[in-house]
Write an enzyme that holds these catalytic residues in place. Structure first.
Site, PDB file in Angstrom:
ATOM      1  N   VAL A 167     -36.304 -25.403 -11.039  1.00  0.00           N
ATOM      2  CA  VAL A 167     -37.267 -25.800 -10.070  1.00  0.00           C
ATOM      3  C   VAL A 167     -36.822 -25.179  -8.604  1.00  0.00           C
ATOM      4  CG1 VAL A 167     -37.717 -27.867 -11.204  1.00  0.00           C
ATOM      5  CG2 VAL A 167     -35.567 -27.786  -9.683  1.00  0.00           C
ATOM      6  N   THR A 200     -35.357 -25.394  -5.391  1.00  0.00           N
ATOM      7  CA  THR A 200     -34.215 -26.122  -4.460  1.00  0.00           C
ATOM      8  C   THR A 200     -33.711 -25.298  -3.280  1.00  0.00           C
ATOM      9  OG1 THR A 200     -32.298 -25.533  -6.024  1.00  0.00           O
ATOM     10  CG2 THR A 200     -33.399 -27.743  -6.739  1.00  0.00           C
ATOM     11  N   TYR A 228     -28.129 -15.139 -13.631  1.00  0.00           N
ATOM     12  CA  TYR A 228     -27.506 -16.300 -13.758  1.00  0.00           C
ATOM     13  C   TYR A 228     -26.732 -16.768 -15.107  1.00  0.00           C
ATOM     14  CZ  TYR A 228     -28.114 -21.210 -12.027  1.00  0.00           C
ATOM     15  OH  TYR A 228     -27.848 -22.352 -11.794  1.00  0.00           O
ATOM     16  N   ASP A 277     -17.219 -34.161   3.341  1.00  0.00           N
ATOM     17  CA  ASP A 277     -16.887 -33.071   2.350  1.00  0.00           C
ATOM     18  C   ASP A 277     -16.561 -33.653   1.168  1.00  0.00           C
ATOM     19  OD1 ASP A 277     -16.182 -30.970   1.096  1.00  0.00           O
ATOM     20  OD2 ASP A 277     -14.395 -30.286   2.427  1.00  0.00           O
ATOM     21  N   GLY A 333     -23.643 -35.653  -4.079  1.00  0.00           N
ATOM     22  CA  GLY A 333     -24.625 -34.680  -3.839  1.00  0.00           C
ATOM     23  C   GLY A 333     -25.982 -35.580  -4.106  1.00  0.00           C
ATOM     24  N   ALA A 334     -26.131 -36.395  -2.882  1.00  0.00           N
ATOM     25  CA  ALA A 334     -27.223 -37.488  -3.126  1.00  0.00           C
ATOM     26  C   ALA A 334     -28.466 -37.385  -2.336  1.00  0.00           C
ATOM     27  CB  ALA A 334     -26.670 -38.885  -2.834  1.00  0.00           C
ATOM     28  N   SER A 335     -28.517 -36.342  -1.493  1.00  0.00           N
ATOM     29  CA  SER A 335     -29.594 -36.402  -0.609  1.00  0.00           C
ATOM     30  C   SER A 335     -30.565 -35.344  -0.794  1.00  0.00           C
ATOM     31  CB  SER A 335     -28.912 -35.847   0.745  1.00  0.00           C
ATOM     32  OG  SER A 335     -27.924 -34.672   0.694  1.00  0.00           O
ATOM     33  N   THR A 336     -30.598 -34.368  -1.724  1.00  0.00           N
ATOM     34  CA  THR A 336     -31.591 -33.451  -1.836  1.00  0.00           C
ATOM     35  C   THR A 336     -31.675 -33.302  -3.467  1.00  0.00           C
ATOM     36  OG1 THR A 336     -30.310 -31.466  -1.662  1.00  0.00           O
ATOM     37  CG2 THR A 336     -31.369 -32.296   0.286  1.00  0.00           C
ATOM     38  N   PHE A 366     -23.315 -34.097   2.595  1.00  0.00           N
ATOM     39  CA  PHE A 366     -22.730 -33.530   3.796  1.00  0.00           C
ATOM     40  C   PHE A 366     -24.003 -33.213   4.701  1.00  0.00           C
ATOM     41  CE2 PHE A 366     -19.058 -30.679   5.399  1.00  0.00           C
ATOM     42  CZ  PHE A 366     -18.993 -31.514   6.548  1.00  0.00           C
TER      43      PHE A 366
END
Length: 396
Positions: free
Chosen positions: A273, A275, A235, A111, A48-51, A74
């Protein structure tokens, strides 16, 4: 092509490549201003490295510790006529900066829940990296396909036990109204745990361990948000909360499975935050807007990159890590101070449509939202033609 933001409800359907690069470069610049421990990671896998927090973790690993990184995500590339996803453009900018710094980075697009992507990851690690000493798990997805059964599970954002009606900031209409959310049934609870809980994190670690690509004394962490009274109905005491509780179960399982490696597994509790995921959760836009107002007044506000920088320095690789009552690495301690929460509650109780800008920092919230997609940077020319079809050179 000239790109302007296309916002629908809580999502933006396009992204600006130059603005995304500006976002990444600002985060890199912040990290470079800090000093980090010498015992930091050398080979890092970010799932999960892109955002968001995952991207920030990759940036801190690379530009804080000089670590080699393999990023899993993804994302959608752009074409001549259509923008790619923000995560794609973020990674293009990250890759360029890492290459200029002479630091290894490769990426796998697919995925992350699948066996295929896990296997491709292992093959890449064996070929290029040797052993991984830090695994960051930072996936946020609305659905998951079970890699064994093929069944598709979808998550829900619902309370448990009773339906909830609460104050809400309607970002589409920019008004304070109410939102009602019905209680989840047991299937919805179970499905949300399947998607957002610790099962896939555990599968990743087991696959890496079985392939002998985890280093001795490796560390791994998943990220959570716990919050306090205001956010609990939707939550903490809700379907997402149940899923996050399952991360604690996974921590125990991972520790037991990797005792021969002396592995360390943590859940890290981070700030609320802006997202893409938090924007979709009822009450969070109002809560975060009020929180921004209070913490910016105190000078304690931390965005995504500030939180992850502090997490690496103070907790993951610090000499005296801080834990909360649940045993999580406690990075959001400033947000959860009683005084901060009571002042946020006071804003919550009194704000209405006419006082949004006076009592909250909705302007700051909205700016952070737009910046997720590369918009609203004062030094980016949004009237200029931009190339949308950007290549990732190091895509596996």
């Amino acid at each position: 092509m000239v790109i302007k933001p296309k916002v629908r409800g809580f999502i933006c359907t396009n992204a600006h490549p130059v603005g995304c690069a500006e976002s990444v470069n600002r985060q890199i610049s912040y990290v470079k201003q800090n000093e980090f421990a010498q015992n930091g990671p050398k080979n890092v896998l970010v799932i999960g490295a892109s955002t968001g927090y995952g991207l920030a973790s990759r940036i801190v690993s690379t530009f804080g510790h000089g670590a080699n990184t393999l990023g899993i995500f993804f994302e959608k590339p752009g074409t001549e006529k259509k923008t790619g996803s923000a995560g794609w453009y973020n990674t293009v900018a990250f890759e360029k900066a890492a290459e200029e710094a002479g630091i290894y980075s490769k990426h796998i697009n697919g995925d992350a829940f699948s066996t295929e992507i896990k296997q491709k990851t292992i093959e890449t690690i064996k070929a290029d990296m040797g052993k991984i000493d830090l695994v960051i798990y930072s996936l946020a997805s609305p659905r998951r396909t079970d890699p064994v059964t093929g069944e598709v599970y979808s998550s829900t954002l619902k309370p448990i036990g009773n339906s909830v009606t609460t104050k809400n900031l309607n970002t589409s209409k920019r008004v304070i109204d109410e939102v009602s959310v019905e209680a989840a049934n047991q299937d919805e609870i179970d499905n949300t745990v399947k998607v957002m809980g610790g099962e896939d994190w555990e599968l990743w670690i087991n696959a890496l361990k079985d392939a002998d690509v985890l280093a001795n004394d490796f560390k791994t962490t998943a990220y959570t948000y716990i919050g306090k009274k205001l956010t609990w109905p939707i939550y903490g005491h809700a379907t997402i909360g149940k899923a996050k509780e399952d991360l604690d179960r996974a921590v125990t399982a991972i520790k037991q499975a990797t005792t021969n490696l002396n592995g360390s597994a943590y859940v890290s509790s981070l700030n609320a935050v802006v997202t893409q995921a938090s924007s979709a959760i009822p009450i969070m836009p109002l809560y975060i807007s009020a929180l921004f107002k209070v913490m910016k007044q105190d000078g304690t506000y931390e965005g995504v990159i500030e939180q992850i920088t502090a997490l690496f320095k103070e907790n993951l690789f610090g000499d005296t890590p801080r834990f909360d009552d649940g045993g999580h690495l406690f990075q959001n301690y400033k947000e959860l101070e009683d005084d901060v929460q009571s002042r946020v509650q006071a804003v919550w109780d009194t704000v209405d449509t006419d006082t949004i800008d006076e009592l909250t920092d909705y302007k700051g919230y909205h700016q952070e939202f737009l910046r997720l997609f590369g918009f609203d940077y004062d030094n980016v020319d949004y009237d200029a033609d931009v190339n949308l079809d950007l290549e990732l050179k190091n895509l596996v």
